[in-house]
Design an enzyme around this catalytic site. Structure first.
Site, PDB file in Angstrom:
ATOM      1  N   GLU A 186      -8.933 -19.857  -2.339  1.00  0.00           N
ATOM      2  CA  GLU A 186      -8.633 -21.300  -2.361  1.00  0.00           C
ATOM      3  C   GLU A 186      -9.586 -21.930  -1.361  1.00  0.00           C
ATOM      4  O   GLU A 186      -9.418 -21.760  -0.155  1.00  0.00           O
ATOM      5  CB  GLU A 186      -7.186 -21.564  -1.931  1.00  0.00           C
ATOM      6  CG  GLU A 186      -6.132 -20.866  -2.758  1.00  0.00           C
ATOM      7  CD  GLU A 186      -5.937 -21.479  -4.128  1.00  0.00           C
ATOM      8  OE1 GLU A 186      -6.506 -22.553  -4.410  1.00  0.00           O
ATOM      9  OE2 GLU A 186      -5.235 -20.857  -4.943  1.00  0.00           O
ATOM     10  N   GLU A 241     -18.493 -31.174   2.201  1.00  0.00           N
ATOM     11  CA  GLU A 241     -17.154 -31.407   2.733  1.00  0.00           C
ATOM     12  C   GLU A 241     -17.284 -31.798   4.214  1.00  0.00           C
ATOM     13  O   GLU A 241     -17.760 -31.001   5.022  1.00  0.00           O
ATOM     14  CB  GLU A 241     -16.379 -30.090   2.603  1.00  0.00           C
ATOM     15  CG  GLU A 241     -14.905 -30.245   2.672  1.00  0.00           C
ATOM     16  CD  GLU A 241     -14.187 -28.902   2.521  1.00  0.00           C
ATOM     17  OE1 GLU A 241     -14.757 -27.865   2.880  1.00  0.00           O
ATOM     18  OE2 GLU A 241     -13.047 -28.921   2.048  1.00  0.00           O
ATOM     19  N   LYS A 271      -3.177 -12.999   8.541  1.00  0.00           N
ATOM     20  CA  LYS A 271      -4.149 -13.257   9.623  1.00  0.00           C
ATOM     21  C   LYS A 271      -4.282 -14.773   9.702  1.00  0.00           C
ATOM     22  O   LYS A 271      -4.977 -15.399   8.904  1.00  0.00           O
ATOM     23  CB  LYS A 271      -5.496 -12.616   9.277  1.00  0.00           C
ATOM     24  CG  LYS A 271      -6.354 -12.229  10.465  1.00  0.00           C
ATOM     25  CD  LYS A 271      -6.707 -13.354  11.427  1.00  0.00           C
ATOM     26  CE  LYS A 271      -7.899 -14.159  11.018  1.00  0.00           C
ATOM     27  NZ  LYS A 271      -8.131 -15.343  11.865  1.00  0.00           N
ATOM     28  N   GLY A 329      -9.634 -20.967   2.755  1.00  0.00           N
ATOM     29  CA  GLY A 329     -10.550 -21.339   3.827  1.00  0.00           C
ATOM     30  C   GLY A 329     -11.830 -21.889   3.253  1.00  0.00           C
ATOM     31  O   GLY A 329     -11.841 -22.435   2.152  1.00  0.00           O
ATOM     32  N   SER A 330     -12.924 -21.708   3.984  1.00  0.00           N
ATOM     33  CA  SER A 330     -14.191 -22.326   3.575  1.00  0.00           C
ATOM     34  C   SER A 330     -14.935 -21.469   2.554  1.00  0.00           C
ATOM     35  O   SER A 330     -14.690 -20.254   2.443  1.00  0.00           O
ATOM     36  CB  SER A 330     -15.070 -22.521   4.811  1.00  0.00           C
ATOM     37  OG  SER A 330     -15.401 -21.258   5.338  1.00  0.00           O
ATOM     38  N   CYS A 356      -8.140 -29.854   2.248  1.00  0.00           N
ATOM     39  CA  CYS A 356      -9.079 -29.319   1.247  1.00  0.00           C
ATOM     40  C   CYS A 356      -9.234 -30.261   0.062  1.00  0.00           C
ATOM     41  O   CYS A 356     -10.325 -30.450  -0.447  1.00  0.00           O
ATOM     42  CB  CYS A 356      -8.608 -27.952   0.793  1.00  0.00           C
ATOM     43  SG  CYS A 356      -6.889 -27.944   0.311  1.00  0.00           S
ATOM     44  N   THR A 402     -16.896 -18.286   3.977  1.00  0.00           N
ATOM     45  CA  THR A 402     -16.010 -17.152   4.295  1.00  0.00           C
ATOM     46  C   THR A 402     -15.437 -16.557   3.011  1.00  0.00           C
ATOM     47  O   THR A 402     -15.272 -15.345   2.900  1.00  0.00           O
ATOM     48  CB  THR A 402     -14.872 -17.582   5.252  1.00  0.00           C
ATOM     49  OG1 THR A 402     -15.428 -18.390   6.290  1.00  0.00           O
ATOM     50  CG2 THR A 402     -14.192 -16.395   5.888  1.00  0.00           C
ATOM     51  N   GLY A 403     -15.174 -17.416   2.030  1.00  0.00           N
ATOM     52  CA  GLY A 403     -14.686 -16.937   0.731  1.00  0.00           C
ATOM     53  C   GLY A 403     -15.664 -15.960   0.092  1.00  0.00           C
ATOM     54  O   GLY A 403     -15.264 -14.919  -0.449  1.00  0.00           O
TER      55      GLY A 403
HETATM   56  P1  NAD Z   1     -12.752 -20.669   7.642  1.00  0.00           P
HETATM   57  O1  NAD Z   1     -13.308 -20.106   6.388  1.00  0.00           O
HETATM   58  O2  NAD Z   1     -13.653 -20.803   8.794  1.00  0.00           O
HETATM   59  O3  NAD Z   1     -11.528 -19.788   8.153  1.00  0.00           O
HETATM   60  C1  NAD Z   1     -10.431 -19.486   7.324  1.00  0.00           C
HETATM   61  C2  NAD Z   1      -9.834 -18.183   7.806  1.00  0.00           C
HETATM   62  O4  NAD Z   1     -10.787 -17.145   7.612  1.00  0.00           O
HETATM   63  C3  NAD Z   1      -9.462 -18.151   9.278  1.00  0.00           C
HETATM   64  O5  NAD Z   1      -8.270 -17.405   9.454  1.00  0.00           O
HETATM   65  C4  NAD Z   1     -10.620 -17.398   9.899  1.00  0.00           C
HETATM   66  O6  NAD Z   1     -10.289 -16.729  11.087  1.00  0.00           O
HETATM   67  C5  NAD Z   1     -10.945 -16.403   8.805  1.00  0.00           C
HETATM   68  N1  NAD Z   1     -12.316 -15.888   8.865  1.00  0.00           N
HETATM   69  C6  NAD Z   1     -13.431 -16.494   9.318  1.00  0.00           C
HETATM   70  N2  NAD Z   1     -14.495 -15.669   9.213  1.00  0.00           N
HETATM   71  C7  NAD Z   1     -14.050 -14.504   8.681  1.00  0.00           C
HETATM   72  C8  NAD Z   1     -14.660 -13.268   8.329  1.00  0.00           C
HETATM   73  N3  NAD Z   1     -15.949 -13.050   8.503  1.00  0.00           N
HETATM   74  N4  NAD Z   1     -13.879 -12.299   7.792  1.00  0.00           N
HETATM   75  C9  NAD Z   1     -12.563 -12.509   7.586  1.00  0.00           C
HETATM   76  N5  NAD Z   1     -11.922 -13.642   7.926  1.00  0.00           N
HETATM   77  C10 NAD Z   1     -12.658 -14.645   8.449  1.00  0.00           C
HETATM   78  O7  NAD Z   1     -12.097 -22.060   7.249  1.00  0.00           O
HETATM   79  P2  NAD Z   1     -11.348 -23.084   8.229  1.00  0.00           P
HETATM   80  O8  NAD Z   1     -12.397 -23.852   8.951  1.00  0.00           O
HETATM   81  O9  NAD Z   1     -10.279 -22.423   9.001  1.00  0.00           O
HETATM   82  O10 NAD Z   1     -10.612 -24.031   7.163  1.00  0.00           O
HETATM   83  C11 NAD Z   1     -11.209 -25.103   6.585  1.00  0.00           C
HETATM   84  C12 NAD Z   1     -11.638 -24.769   5.168  1.00  0.00           C
HETATM   85  O11 NAD Z   1     -10.514 -24.335   4.397  1.00  0.00           O
HETATM   86  C13 NAD Z   1     -12.154 -25.981   4.445  1.00  0.00           C
HETATM   87  O12 NAD Z   1     -13.317 -25.654   3.705  1.00  0.00           O
HETATM   88  C14 NAD Z   1     -11.017 -26.363   3.514  1.00  0.00           C
HETATM   89  O13 NAD Z   1     -11.407 -27.100   2.401  1.00  0.00           O
HETATM   90  C15 NAD Z   1     -10.473 -25.031   3.156  1.00  0.00           C
HETATM   91  N6  NAD Z   1      -9.072 -25.133   2.668  1.00  0.00           N
HETATM   92  C16 NAD Z   1      -8.793 -24.900   1.351  1.00  0.00           C
HETATM   93  C17 NAD Z   1      -7.493 -25.053   0.861  1.00  0.00           C
HETATM   94  C18 NAD Z   1      -7.157 -24.806  -0.587  1.00  0.00           C
HETATM   95  O14 NAD Z   1      -5.991 -24.570  -0.894  1.00  0.00           O
HETATM   96  N7  NAD Z   1      -8.100 -24.859  -1.497  1.00  0.00           N
HETATM   97  C19 NAD Z   1      -6.473 -25.408   1.725  1.00  0.00           C
HETATM   98  C20 NAD Z   1      -6.782 -25.649   3.062  1.00  0.00           C
HETATM   99  C21 NAD Z   1      -8.091 -25.491   3.516  1.00  0.00           C
END
Ligand code: NAD
Length: 500
Positions: free
Chosen positions: A271, A403, A195, A248-249, A306, A252-253
């Site tokens: 992550e 962040e 996704k 991701g963030s 990140c 959401t994690g």
């Molecule tokens: P996000 O959490 O908003 O989205 C990440 C993914 O989750 C997207 O595909 C999004 O559609 C999906 N998502 C959002 N809400 C959801 C839900 N309720 N249920 C299931 N899926 C959902 O993050 P973002 O804004 O896309 O990315 C930025 C974040 O990612 C930053 O915090 C960054 O630090 C982190 N990041 C971490 C790493 C790592 O390896 N540690 C790498 C890159 C980015």
């Protein structure tokens, strides 16, 4: 640091960009199809300031189809039980195709995310192909174990694939992060449903098409774009998904853990974000090199990384000299059209994200913070925020703890190296950290004491598939990359044979 490629001129890239007609469909069972509801999302390009594609807005119906297809493929054994030599050959062919299509993939990545074309070519696309190739090579070189059981028994410990993997990825490094999930998951024999993030789905879809061309059996790799709360949630809650690999963030994690608990207690790896410290100690003599590396560490990808080194902790005696080198670096850091091969930093990915960065710039001055350079908000249609350095920042302030995800570096002064270490670790995150020092003992002591998944000594962002990547604390659980990632996509099985 990426090498600037000048294979094509700005005009050629702009011409290609004007003609691009990306496929935004869902990819299930080896076929490109619209969403079941027929709904689409506009794919806004921060480079062209317009929509470049209609992306299928997948929902639970599409996710159900994709997971069923992945499960069918897994249960059939067509990939999960394929001869390792043949699996390896398919993944190597796929890596080769990714390399052959680098220009096309790099353009899609740049248009989606706004990253400079030279970075998409030299870093994102090249590394993704390398990751697939590297995991392909592990397939016929990874051995299982025989345990030291008594003579009348044979105890084997084997790695078994988990089944259907759901991978949910962010927009900042779409292709790289997707490949970090795909490589080990497929090498271990799993099937996968990706996704992608709603504003950067194009390269994942193209990677899936090329995988089929390379010979990956249909259904082994499916892509369902769509909103997080719809497609993402449906995938994370699905009863036939054995694991969610999430990047991701933090907020959401957390939801991923909830979804797993509410459904089938699937495995979850996270992550997440970071606020990585870059510590500069008073005995660092090459402050020019430190400043240049620190600059790249935060301004690369417009700070939307990140592990961006977004927090300098500097000893007072070297602060002014470090800042003057950073100023010089920022002056020469070419911000502009990502389609110009010489550009080093492009726009912020979207207006929503830009406004988030602006909201942090508004905090400057509330607690005597000072702008060293940059600091201007971008408004209207302008998505370009200039490289920024803010000094006199308190380590407990929001600017130092949250962040920002933009080209904004904050500096905190430390009176000595003990305080620098304390300040560096005073964060909920623990993704990465660096320390600049000429003293070998201090370097090693810092490396031991810093709470971070990766510690760099006198460098930053030295990353490769050969080493694990992930964080401590709020930066997540689990590690992408390296041979350790194979464990994250497999379960250990003990087989005990009575020989008596
Ligand atoms: P996000 O959490 O908003 O989205 C990440 C993914 O989750 C997207 O595909 C999004 O559609 C999906 N998502 C959002 N809400 C959801 C839900 N309720 N249920 C299931 N899926 C959902 O993050 P973002 O804004 O896309 O990315 C930025 C974040 O990612 C930053 O915090 C960054 O630090 C982190 N990041 C971490 C790493 C790592 O390896 N540690 C790498 C890159 C980015």
């Amino acid at each position: 640091m990426p090498t600037i490629l000048t294979m094509s001129t700005t005009e050629i890239w702009q011409e290609r960009a004007s003609k691009v007609k990306p496929n935004g469909n869902i990819f299930i069972d080896g076929k490109s199809i619209p969403s079941a509801s027929g709904k689409t999302l506009e794919d806004f390009s921060p480079v062209l300031n317009r929509s470049i594609a209609n992306i299928a807005a997948g929902d639970s119906e599409d996710v159900n189809k994709a997971v069923a297809s992945a499960k069918r493929a897994f249960d059939s054994g067509i990939w999960s039980q394929m001869n390792p030599r043949d699996k390896k050959a398919i993944m190597l062919r796929w890596a080769e195709l990714l390399n052959q299509h680098r220009d096309e993939l790099a353009l899609l990545e740049t248009l989606d995310v706004g990253k400079p074309i030279s970075d998409s070519l030299a870093v994102d696309t090249r590394n993704s192909a390398r990751v697939i190739q590297w995991y392909a090579e592990t397939i016929d070189k990874t051995y299982d174990e025989i345990a030291p059981a008594p003579r009348n028994a044979l105890a084997m410990v084997t790695r078994e694939p988990l089944g259907v993997i759901g991978a949910i990825v962010p927009w900042n490094y779409p292709m790289s992060i997707t490949s970090w999930k795909l490589g080990p998951a497929l090498a271990m024999g799993n099937s996968i449903v990706i996704k992608p993030a709603e504003n950067s789905s194009l390269t994942a879809i193209r990677m899936a098409e090329l995988a089929i061309e390379a010979g990956l059996p249909e259904g082994v790799f499916n892509v369902v774009p769509g909103l997080g709360a719809e497609a993402g949630q449906a995938l994370a809650k699905h009863m036939d998904v054995a694991k969610i690999a999430f990047t991701g963030s933090g907020p959401t994690g957390r939801k991923m853990l909830q979804y797993a608990a509410e459904s089938n207690m699937k495995q979850v790896s996270l992550e997440l974000g970071g606020k990585s410290p870059q510590v500069v100690l008073s005995d660092c003599t090459n402050l020019k090199l430190a400043a240049e590396t620190i600059g790249w560490a935060i301004y690369y990808n417009a700070g939307q990384t990140c592990n961006a080194g977004s927090r300098i902790i500097v000893e007072k005696s070297v602060k002014e000299e470090l800042f003057s080198h950073l100023k010089e670096f920022a002056k020469n850091f070419k911000v502009g059209d990502p389609l110009n091969p010489e550009t080093m930093m492009g726009p912020i990915v979207s207006k929503v994200q830009r406004d988030r960065v602006n909201s942090y710039l508004e905090l400057i001055g509330q607690n005597n913070e000072e702008v060293v350079f940059g600091g201007e908000k971008a408004t209207g249609d302008d998505l370009y925020i200039q490289p920024t350095l803010i000094s006199n920042v308190s380590n407990t302030s929001r600017l130092a703890q949250e962040e920002i995800f933009g080209p904004v570096l904050v500096a905190i002064e430390a009176k000595d190296s003990d305080e620098a270490l304390k300040l560096a670790n005073q964060t909920e995150y623990g993704l990465a950290a660096s320390v600049w020092t000429d003293n070998v003992s201090k370097a090693h002591n810092f490396a031991r004491a810093l709470r971070a998944g990766t510690v760099w000594i006198n460098t930053f962002d030295a990353l490769d598939v050969i080493t694990p990547f992930g964080g401590f604390g709020a930066s997540g659980t689990g590690r992408d990359k390296s041979l350790h990632a194979l464990d994250a996509y497999s379960a250990l099985k003990t087989t005990w044979v009575d020989l008596s």
